[in-house]
Design a protein around this motif. Structure first.
Motif, PDB file in Angstrom:
ATOM      1  N   GLU A  60     -11.955  19.417  53.232  1.00 56.64           N
ATOM      2  CA  GLU A  60     -11.396  19.251  54.614  1.00 56.64           C
ATOM      3  C   GLU A  60     -10.051  19.031  54.785  1.00 56.64           C
ATOM      4  O   GLU A  60      -9.419  19.352  55.745  1.00 56.64           O
ATOM      5  N   CYS A  61      -9.559  18.083  54.306  1.00 53.93           N
ATOM      6  CA  CYS A  61      -8.208  17.637  54.520  1.00 53.93           C
ATOM      7  C   CYS A  61      -7.077  18.507  54.107  1.00 53.93           C
ATOM      8  O   CYS A  61      -6.317  18.711  54.800  1.00 53.93           O
ATOM      9  N   ALA A  62      -7.423  19.580  53.316  1.00 52.56           N
ATOM     10  CA  ALA A  62      -6.663  20.647  53.122  1.00 52.56           C
ATOM     11  C   ALA A  62      -6.691  21.707  53.805  1.00 52.56           C
ATOM     12  O   ALA A  62      -5.735  22.513  53.979  1.00 52.56           O
ATOM     13  N   LYS A  63      -7.602  21.674  55.041  1.00 55.60           N
ATOM     14  CA  LYS A  63      -7.692  22.795  55.969  1.00 55.60           C
ATOM     15  C   LYS A  63      -6.336  22.719  56.876  1.00 55.60           C
ATOM     16  O   LYS A  63      -6.071  21.368  57.310  1.00 55.60           O
ATOM     17  N   PRO A  64      -5.674  23.668  57.191  1.00 62.78           N
ATOM     18  CA  PRO A  64      -4.534  23.831  58.038  1.00 62.78           C
ATOM     19  C   PRO A  64      -4.975  22.985  59.612  1.00 62.78           C
ATOM     20  O   PRO A  64      -3.988  22.182  60.000  1.00 62.78           O
ATOM     21  N   GLU A  65      -6.107  23.198  60.180  1.00 63.61           N
ATOM     22  CA  GLU A  65      -6.395  22.636  61.518  1.00 63.61           C
ATOM     23  C   GLU A  65      -6.592  20.983  61.196  1.00 63.61           C
ATOM     24  O   GLU A  65      -6.451  20.284  62.348  1.00 63.61           O
TER      25      GLU A  65
END
Length: 643
Positions: free
Chosen positions: A600-605
């Motif tokens: 989740e933390c790796a998602k750009p948004e």
């Protein structure tokens, strides 16, 4: 190959210690170095560690491999507690963890490309942290300290307050925590009780690296090693197998060498007789034939007679007075050193001719029982009754009745004037005093050397009830074997405390285990004790509702463990296995949640949303904390199941 020793030679002045000693250690191999005291075993380890320089030869450690060393004597001090001292060995992991926490704090203040770069670095470091078992390093330290016999209450003790034996255990703990590619251990079982030695055996057997051990503990070597390097008369001999394999092979080789020696001696005598006969004819032809045979005889490579240190020494113990059948009766014995209650309500008997070993963890009160029997301290409750014509000989390393001004030889000779010089020297040689050593003064000896002199005196006395406190400490294997043979042929009675399981196995006819403030009786040697221990402990240990366990019920239980006991033990094991399975499922669930947050933390948004990142990081930290607890639960359950 991880370690190679080629043609190692070392002398101190005119004393040759090692001569062309060669051997190698493979990766993950467990090997032992054995030999009599003074053979050069510790010197060899110091040469490997480059603390001593060899006169000749070379030591080669494989490239990029690490080596760790435990010396016999440690001088560790400082302001650290026991736990802090061992934990500090994980300094690289601790620093990695601190960097991860710092990064987590920084995430709340960054955004955009800077946050993305930090997250990338964070994930790489997290993976590295996981690879080095970072999430469980504190549990690992706790497990090793407990395995080495430290209680959690002792974790906060300062290093400056510890005894020499405790410091050695701490040093061993630090070494095991660092996990080098090869471990060099010099007498690692010294200062450990039986339970801790068994834990160390399991640890070393499962250790991923190589291990090279110097030890006189034969039971320990039988369990751990698969190769033995013997230092004998300065040279090195390599045997495949454990200690028992080595002992058998050495005996067979020695027998073959003796046979070979005597065959050659017989042939030499025959040739000399033929030569003398030919010469007696006093004819030119027969004289030439005699000379020809003499030349051939001179060319023979003479086999030296095989020698073995102390091999022919035997100590014969025979009391002058026979005691009654009832030698010792202990009833209702109790002792406390407030706030610690050592034992209470202890009952047992010792009969004539028995050899009874008293075993138990350090601090349970074994030596205290011996001192109460010898009236050196008083019990809080209970009685100790000696039978008729019982004469005690007590070996206590703290109370040795020696004359400081005498030489070792005179200490024995003056007390036993009927012994000739050869007999005195033979007895002293059995306890490692040879040549000019016998003329050393008692006051110049170390504590261990004085103990050996006291043991030698006791073995020659006319007593019929020997009480021995750790008699094999400071003895090498050959001396232990001499003592074992003496005690096995002894017609008197023996009651002893020892943590040397091989010695117990060879000598004991019965074992009393001091546990749970009471004694558990096993009618057999140490192997029998091991076989019955797990079944017996549940029935034996004192419970509040069953305060008094009598000697009669102990004997009955020891001889008859029925199917109900086995059924109960199987149920207990199933319970542990189920708890272990639940812990594993919980660990898998938490690891999945942590991985999900990572994704989740790796998602750009999300990467640009500091509030969301902070929330996720906090949640991940909570999961991580719970995961560490579950690791500890899993580790404790695993150790319980292994036990």
């Amino acid at each position: 190959m991880i370690l190679s020793c080629q043609n190692i030679s070392k002398s101190f002045g005119t004393d040759e210690i090692l001569k062309n000693v060669s051997f190698h250690i493979e990766e993950n191999e467990k090997a032992a170095v054995v030999g009599i005291n003074g053979a050069g075993k510790s010197t060899l380890l110091k040469i490997i560690m480059k603390q001593e320089n060899p006169d000749e030869g070379e030591v080669t450690l494989a490239k990029d491999k690490t080596i760790g060393y435990l010396a016999q004597y440690q001088d560790v001090s400082g302001h650290h507690t026991i736990y802090e001292e061992v934990l500090d060995s994980k300094r690289d992991i601790i620093e990695m963890e601190e960097r991860l926490r710092d990064m987590e704090t920084q995430m709340n203040t960054l955004s955009g490309e800077a946050l993305e770069q930090l997250l990338d670095t964070y994930h790489k470091l997290s993976h590295e942290f996981e690879q080095v078992n970072g999430y469980a390093y504190r549990s690992e330290v706790t497990g090793i300290l407990k395995g080495l016999g430290f209680t959690e209450e002792e974790f906060d003790k300062k290093m400056s307050e510890l005894s020499g034996g405790q410091k050695t255990r701490v040093s061993l703990g630090k070494l095991l925590v660092t996990k080098p590619d090869i471990l060099l251990l010099d007498e690692p079982t010294n200062h450990l009780d039986i339970e801790s030695i068994r834990w160390l055996e399991t640890f070393l057997m499962n250790y991923k690296g190589a291990v090279l051990i110097v030890s006189h503990d034969r039971y320990f070597l039988d369990r751990v090693v698969s190769k033995v390097v013997e230092i004998f008369q300065h040279k090195g001999y390599v045997y495949q197998g454990n200690y028992s394999d080595y002992a058998k092979k050495k005996a067979a080789i020695r027998a073959a060498m003796i046979k070979q020696y005597y065959n050659q001696q017989r042939e030499i005598r025959h040739q000399e007789e033929v030569i003398a006969k030919l010469k007696s004819f006093n004819r030119e032809k027969s004289i030439k034939r005699a000379e020809s045979r003499e030349k051939l005889l001179d060319k023979i490579e003479r086999i030296e007679k095989p020698t073995e240190d102390n091999t022919d020494i035997r100590i014969v113990l025979e009391p002058n007075v026979v005691s009654g059948n009832d030698v010792l009766k202990v009833e209702g014995l109790a002792k406390a050193f407030p706030p610690l209650q050592l034992f209470s309500g202890i009952n047992f008997e010792v009969k004539r001719g028995e050899r009874v070993a008293l075993i138990g963890n350090n601090g349970t009160g074994k030596t205290t029982i011996l001192k109460i029997i010898n009236e050196l301290i008083s019990p809080d409750a209970g009685t100790v009754t000696l039978g008729s014509n019982v004469h005690i000989g007590y070996y206590d390393q703290e109370h040795q009745q020696l004359h400081m001004e005498k030489t070792i030889f005179d200490e024995i000779a003056d007390d036993y004037p009927n012994l000739n010089n050869t007999k005195v020297r033979n007895v002293l040689a059995a306890f490692l005093f040879t040549d000019d050593d016998v003329y050393k003064r008692i006051e110049d000896l170390s504590g261990g050397e004085r103990g050996r002199v006291a043991l030698a005196k006791l073995m020659l006395s006319d007593v019929n009830f020997l009480i021995l406190d750790e008699p094999t400490n400071h003895l090498d294997i050959t001396s232990k074997e001499i003592l074992e043979e003496a005690l096995k042929s002894y017609t008197g009675t023996v009651f002893f405390v020892s943590h040397d399981r091989y010695f117990i196995n060879q000598t004991a006819t019965r074992i009393l285990e001091l546990t749970g403030e009471t004694v558990v009786n096993y009618i057999g040697n140490y192997d029998y004790y091991l076989e019955k221990h797990d079944q017996m402990v549940a029935l034996y240990v004192k419970k509040p509702e069953d305060e008094a366990q009598t000697e009669a019920s102990v004997k009955e239980t020891a001889q008859k463990v029925d199917w109900q006991t086995q059924k109960a033990e199987q149920a207990r094991i199933r319970k542990i296995e189920n708890a272990l399975k639940r812990a594993e499922e919980k660990i898998a669930e938490l690891e999945e949640k942590i991985a999900s947050i990572d994704a989740e933390c790796a998602k750009p948004e999300v990467a640009v949303n500091s509030a969301k990142l902070g929330e996720l990081t906090k949640q991940q930290s909570e999961y991580q904390e719970e995961l560490e607890k579950q690791y500890e639960v899993w580790e404790e359950l695993s150790m319980e199941l292994d036990a």
